[in-house]
Design an enzyme around this catalytic site. Structure first.
Site, PDB file in Angstrom:
ATOM      1  N   LYS A   1     -10.954  -1.137   7.182  1.00  0.00           N
ATOM      2  CA  LYS A   1      -9.686  -0.987   7.886  1.00  0.00           C
ATOM      3  C   LYS A   1      -9.985  -0.525   9.312  1.00  0.00           C
ATOM      4  O   LYS A   1     -10.538   0.552   9.510  1.00  0.00           O
ATOM      5  CB  LYS A   1      -8.803   0.042   7.160  1.00  0.00           C
TER       6      LYS A   1
ATOM      7  N   GLU B   1       0.864  -1.191   0.000  1.00  0.00           N
ATOM      8  CA  GLU B   1       0.000   0.000   0.000  1.00  0.00           C
ATOM      9  C   GLU B   1       0.899   1.239   0.000  1.00  0.00           C
ATOM     10  O   GLU B   1       1.531   1.557   1.001  1.00  0.00           O
ATOM     11  CB  GLU B   1      -0.884  -0.010   1.257  1.00  0.00           C
TER      12      GLU B   1
END
Length: 217
Positions: free
Chosen positions: A133, A43
């Site tokens: 998340k 990421e």
């Protein structure tokens, strides 16, 4: 289906490395070192200068491989579109943004918004977010996972912040689909020690294999 295929690769990766860096070069070298260590989820955060150039280079280099490259710290739909055009296969935000969710749905790209409360999580799920998340994970700990899964058993959670080699198994035992790791994995990169980053990444990869082996064993 593109989105389903990306999600299964994300879940298979299990550990998503959150890459920050003072410049483009550091972020690229750190990402390569992490992948060399066996971690397959990257990421690249938009706090990295020229993040889309980093994404473009990584997406081209690892195309057709198991590695899944996404964008992090995406605060709005404009940034999400830039990331997707640069080759990002998933988009992560520190908080939920409905316009970003819509844009990701349009392009069949998984959206992983950061949520803290059940209310936020419910809104995110309604907007089609595939993985939530849990952020910052350090504020909760693994016990939060079972607390959330009681009213929302269908939720896929990925804690970021506060995940370490020591507590990783506890998070997976609690039922998360993946974990986001950054700080301690990337610390050596700031010193220019990329071989240490690879060694750290290998430890996370080995730990994940161990956790999964125990589950299936």
């Amino acid at each position: 289906m593109k989105r389903v295929e990306i999600l299964s690769r994300l879940e298979k990766a299990g550990v998503i490395a959150v890459v920050r860096g003072k410049d483009q070069t550091e972020a690229l070298l750190a990402s390569r070192a992490i992948i060399e260590g066996g971690i397959q989820g990257i990421e690249v955060t938009f706090t990295v200068p020229n993040a889309q150039a980093v994404l473009q280079e990584l997406a081209a280099a690892y195309q057709g491989q198991e590695v899944v490259i996404g964008a992090g710290t995406v605060l709005d739909a404009v940034t999400a579109r830039l990331a997707i055009m640069a080759g990002a296969e998933f988009v992560v935000s520190p908080s939920f943004d409905s316009e970003t969710a819509e844009l990701c749905n349009l392009y069949q790209i998984p959206y992983l918004p950061g949520c803290m409360t059940i209310t936020e999580m419910q809104r995110a799920l309604k907007s089609g977010a595939d993985i939530i998340k849990l952020f910052p994970g350090s504020a909760f700990g693994p016990s939060m996972v079972s607390a959330v899964k009681a009213p929302l058993p269908q939720i896929n959670l990925m804690p970021t912040g506060g995940v370490s080699l020591e507590n990783m198994a506890t998070w997976f035992d609690a039922g998360v689909v993946a974990v986001g790791v950054g700080g301690n994995l990337l610390a050596p990169a700031a010193e220019g020690d990329f071989s240490k980053v690879t060694r750290m990444a290998r430890q996370y990869t080995d730990r994940l294999a161990e956790i999964r082996g125990n589950k299936h064993g």
